[in-house]
Design a protein around this motif. Structure first.
Motif, PDB file in Angstrom:
ATOM      1  N   GLN A 259     -85.939  45.165 -27.758  1.00  0.00           N
ATOM      2  CA  GLN A 259     -85.044  45.269 -28.647  1.00  0.00           C
ATOM      3  C   GLN A 259     -83.880  44.478 -28.371  1.00  0.00           C
ATOM      4  O   GLN A 259     -83.100  44.337 -29.045  1.00  0.00           O
ATOM      5  CB  GLN A 259     -84.656  46.619 -29.242  1.00  0.00           C
ATOM      6  CG  GLN A 259     -85.966  47.616 -29.707  1.00  0.00           C
ATOM      7  CD  GLN A 259     -86.472  46.821 -31.041  1.00  0.00           C
ATOM      8  OE1 GLN A 259     -86.013  46.385 -31.976  1.00  0.00           O
ATOM      9  NE2 GLN A 259     -87.680  46.311 -30.679  1.00  0.00           N
ATOM     10  N   LYS A 260     -83.975  43.989 -27.022  1.00  0.00           N
ATOM     11  CA  LYS A 260     -82.693  43.324 -26.590  1.00  0.00           C
ATOM     12  C   LYS A 260     -82.927  41.794 -26.565  1.00  0.00           C
ATOM     13  O   LYS A 260     -82.352  40.961 -27.142  1.00  0.00           O
ATOM     14  CB  LYS A 260     -82.203  43.673 -25.333  1.00  0.00           C
ATOM     15  CG  LYS A 260     -81.180  43.228 -24.504  1.00  0.00           C
ATOM     16  CD  LYS A 260     -80.642  43.656 -23.301  1.00  0.00           C
ATOM     17  CE  LYS A 260     -79.276  42.882 -22.835  1.00  0.00           C
ATOM     18  NZ  LYS A 260     -78.836  43.750 -21.621  1.00  0.00           N
TER      19      LYS A 260
ATOM     20  N   GLU B 288     -83.319  54.933 -30.195  1.00  0.00           N
ATOM     21  CA  GLU B 288     -83.193  54.255 -28.961  1.00  0.00           C
ATOM     22  C   GLU B 288     -83.253  55.286 -27.764  1.00  0.00           C
ATOM     23  O   GLU B 288     -83.915  54.900 -26.641  1.00  0.00           O
ATOM     24  CB  GLU B 288     -81.929  53.683 -28.957  1.00  0.00           C
ATOM     25  CG  GLU B 288     -81.480  52.912 -27.674  1.00  0.00           C
ATOM     26  CD  GLU B 288     -79.944  52.291 -27.897  1.00  0.00           C
ATOM     27  OE1 GLU B 288     -79.397  51.969 -26.806  1.00  0.00           O
ATOM     28  OE2 GLU B 288     -79.490  52.121 -29.021  1.00  0.00           O
ATOM     29  N   GLU B 289     -82.770  56.510 -27.753  1.00  0.00           N
ATOM     30  CA  GLU B 289     -82.634  57.266 -26.742  1.00  0.00           C
ATOM     31  C   GLU B 289     -84.120  57.624 -26.431  1.00  0.00           C
ATOM     32  O   GLU B 289     -84.446  57.737 -25.176  1.00  0.00           O
ATOM     33  CB  GLU B 289     -81.844  58.435 -27.061  1.00  0.00           C
ATOM     34  CG  GLU B 289     -81.844  59.541 -26.024  1.00  0.00           C
ATOM     35  CD  GLU B 289     -81.113  60.943 -26.274  1.00  0.00           C
ATOM     36  OE1 GLU B 289     -80.372  61.345 -25.600  1.00  0.00           O
ATOM     37  OE2 GLU B 289     -81.352  61.323 -27.417  1.00  0.00           O
TER      38      GLU B 289
ATOM     39  N   PHE C  51     -84.924  48.206 -24.279  1.00  0.00           N
ATOM     40  CA  PHE C  51     -85.836  49.369 -24.776  1.00  0.00           C
ATOM     41  C   PHE C  51     -86.824  48.785 -25.804  1.00  0.00           C
ATOM     42  O   PHE C  51     -86.696  47.819 -26.469  1.00  0.00           O
ATOM     43  CB  PHE C  51     -85.524  50.541 -25.338  1.00  0.00           C
ATOM     44  CG  PHE C  51     -84.423  50.500 -26.605  1.00  0.00           C
ATOM     45  CD1 PHE C  51     -85.360  50.575 -27.913  1.00  0.00           C
ATOM     46  CD2 PHE C  51     -83.133  49.850 -26.787  1.00  0.00           C
ATOM     47  CE1 PHE C  51     -84.599  50.675 -29.051  1.00  0.00           C
ATOM     48  CE2 PHE C  51     -82.659  49.926 -27.903  1.00  0.00           C
ATOM     49  CZ  PHE C  51     -83.371  50.209 -29.182  1.00  0.00           C
TER      50      PHE C  51
ATOM     51  N   ARG D 257     -79.763  55.638 -33.228  1.00  0.00           N
ATOM     52  CA  ARG D 257     -79.385  56.081 -31.983  1.00  0.00           C
ATOM     53  C   ARG D 257     -80.526  57.130 -31.317  1.00  0.00           C
ATOM     54  O   ARG D 257     -80.858  56.971 -30.141  1.00  0.00           O
ATOM     55  CB  ARG D 257     -77.999  56.837 -32.096  1.00  0.00           C
ATOM     56  CG  ARG D 257     -77.405  57.147 -30.797  1.00  0.00           C
ATOM     57  CD  ARG D 257     -76.069  57.696 -30.760  1.00  0.00           C
ATOM     58  NE  ARG D 257     -75.624  58.070 -29.567  1.00  0.00           N
ATOM     59  CZ  ARG D 257     -74.437  59.060 -29.479  1.00  0.00           C
ATOM     60  NH1 ARG D 257     -73.706  59.205 -30.422  1.00  0.00           N
ATOM     61  NH2 ARG D 257     -73.816  59.301 -28.195  1.00  0.00           N
TER      62      ARG D 257
END
Length: 489
Positions: A321-322, A290-291, A308, A287
């Motif tokens: 990453q999507k 990602e942030e 991202f 997390r």
């Protein structure tokens, strides 16, 4: 007053407000609740032990209230300004001694007296006047609370220690006390660095600096449960969320819109500690990665994708990453180089004469950042903030509103839901919508602003009363337009 007696008085004062101080192994003194606090409730108030306005060559403020209108310079020292006799009288017990001290300096040397130097001079003058019982000592207004503050002197490097020593010598030159401890003055400068607060107006614009020893007990968190605002010079700490009994009260010392590494760096440099709050404890976890990639990383090569990017294992570039699309290192490097060139040309503080040129340069930066960074990038956010400010200054209202609308969702992503910056952004949006005749939209924005800002600011200060009045006027105008439309049909 002896230190033990002072601390007992302080604990008694806090107990009356359902608060208590505990010493924690990793944090030192920490403020805890002894009952539940609800969003918007005042946890603590304190007047500054000493404070000074942020006066400089381009702007001066009244020493008493920090206002900028109708100022007159002190006829003695020619350094301090007042808006009228009321503020001058309220400050006179302390300033009469400061004035004499400043008058001993040559006029050229008085220009070297920065707000921080003045703050230290006032600190020692007030301590002496309280010792002489000219100014009363109270539970929350006494030098013993300043002595209890942490300085972190042992963690300073040689360069910083030398700077504080030079500043201490200047303070000594101004005060000319028979006996003065230069080491203690230097240590107090270190305390200022870690404990002094910027005093801001209701729109969070810095006005001055002050020392609030009780407020300084409150520790930092990157996900705070309370917020520090100011009512004129008084520090007011309010709950931002439900705070249950026996919980620690925390505020944020820094700008929290940034990656964990950026926040940690800022805290270490300014406050000399390593943050271990819940948000920082996630460092290196999925997390947090990602942030960081969203706030400070690159955008997907596909403009329609909001994923991202992380560095490719083969070091060929960055992979979304999507959608798993690769963005080449060469493309990123080229855009970053163009952005660096454009940034070098953009003035940090554009003058009124070249405002339009500055707007054009920042728009060039914005376009490059929009191509390079994620849509929630803090760098892109800062550029759009500057553009909004400049467009407001040149009264380009419609374009300013467009940028306001771009910033709101970013603020909602990077700040907690009740953060005053989100409320203030809705406030600006509402004012612009009203100005442009968009009454219904203005009502919606001003309601959102009020619902957030009543938590951080309360409802009784002039700013909030003005916001409430604007909302009522916008509602009346929207209702009138609706009735006129019905009558027309």
């Amino acid at each position: 007053m002896e230190e033990a007696a002072v601390m007992e008085d302080m604990q008694s004062f806090l107990r009356d407000r359902c608060l208590t101080v505990f010493n924690l192994p990793e944090k030192g003194r920490s403020l805890f609740t002894s009952r539940d606090f609800h969003p918007g409730e005042v946890i603590l108030r304190q007047e500054p032990y000493v404070s000074v306005p942020n006066n400089n060559s381009s702007e001066s403020r009244c020493d008493g209230c920090f206002k900028t209108n109708g100022l007159k310079k002190c006829s003695g020292c020619q350094v301090v300004w007042y808006c009228g006799s009321s503020c001058q009288k309220s400050e006179w017990k302390l300033h009469r001694h400061e004035c004499k001290a400043l008058c001993r300096l040559e006029k050229e040397k008085r220009l070297l007296v920065t707000p921080t130097i003045r703050l230290m001079v006032k600190l020692y003058l007030k301590r002496n006047l309280q010792n002489e019982k000219v100014i009363p000592i109270t539970t929350t207004d006494n030098y013993s609370l300043v002595e209890a503050l942490v300085s972190h002197m042992s963690e300073l490097d040689e360069k910083q220690l030398m700077l504080y020593a030079q500043m201490a010598n200047l303070v000594n030159l101004i005060l000319q006390f028979p006996s003065v401890d230069l080491k203690e003055i230097a240590e107090n400068f270190s305390k200022f660095s870690c404990n002094a607060h910027s005093i801001c107006d209701s729109e969070l614009r810095p006005q001055g600096i002050g020392l609030f020893p009780l407020v300084s007990i409150i520790n930092h968190s990157c996900s705070p449960n309370a917020v520090l605002v100011f009512e004129e010079k008084m520090a007011v700490v309010r709950a931002m969320e439900n705070i249950s009994k026996d919980s620690e009260v925390t505020i944020s010392y820094i700008e929290t819109a940034g990656s964990t590494l950026t926040r940690q760096k800022s805290l270490k440099e300014q406050y000399l500690f390593h943050c271990q709050c819940a948000r920082c404890s996630n460092i290196g976890k999925p997390r947090d990665i990602e942030e960081s990639a969203i706030l400070e990383g690159y955008r997907c090569a596909d403009e329609k994708c909001n994923g991202f990017l992380l560095r490719d294992s083969d070091d060929k570039g960055f992979v979304c990453q999507k959608c798993m699309l690769l963005r080449s290192k060469e493309e990123v490097k080229k855009l970053a180089g163009d952005l660096k060139t454009a940034s070098a040309k953009a003035p940090a503080s554009p003058s009124a004469e070249n405002k339009q040129d500055a707007i054009a340069l920042y728009k060039t930066m914005e376009k490059l950042q929009d191509k390079l960074y994620h849509s929630f990038s803090t760098a892109l956010m800062r550029t759009r903030e500057k553009l909004l400010k400049m467009l407001m200054e040149v009264e380009s209202w419609r374009e300013a509103l467009d940028y306001c609308k771009l910033l709101v969702p970013v603020y909602q992503r990077v700040y907690p839901a009740t953060h005053p910056l989100i409320g203030l952004q809705f406030y600006t949006q509402g004012k612009l919508e009203w100005l442009l005749g968009q009454s219904e939209d203005a009502v919606s924005s001003l309601i959102k602003a009020y619902d957030i800002l009543r938590i951080s600011h309360g409802t009784s200060i002039p700013f909030m009363k003005d916001l409430s009045a604007k909302l009522d006027e916008a509602r009346a105008e929207a209702s009138y337009k609706l009735l006129a439309l019905k009558d027309g049909n």
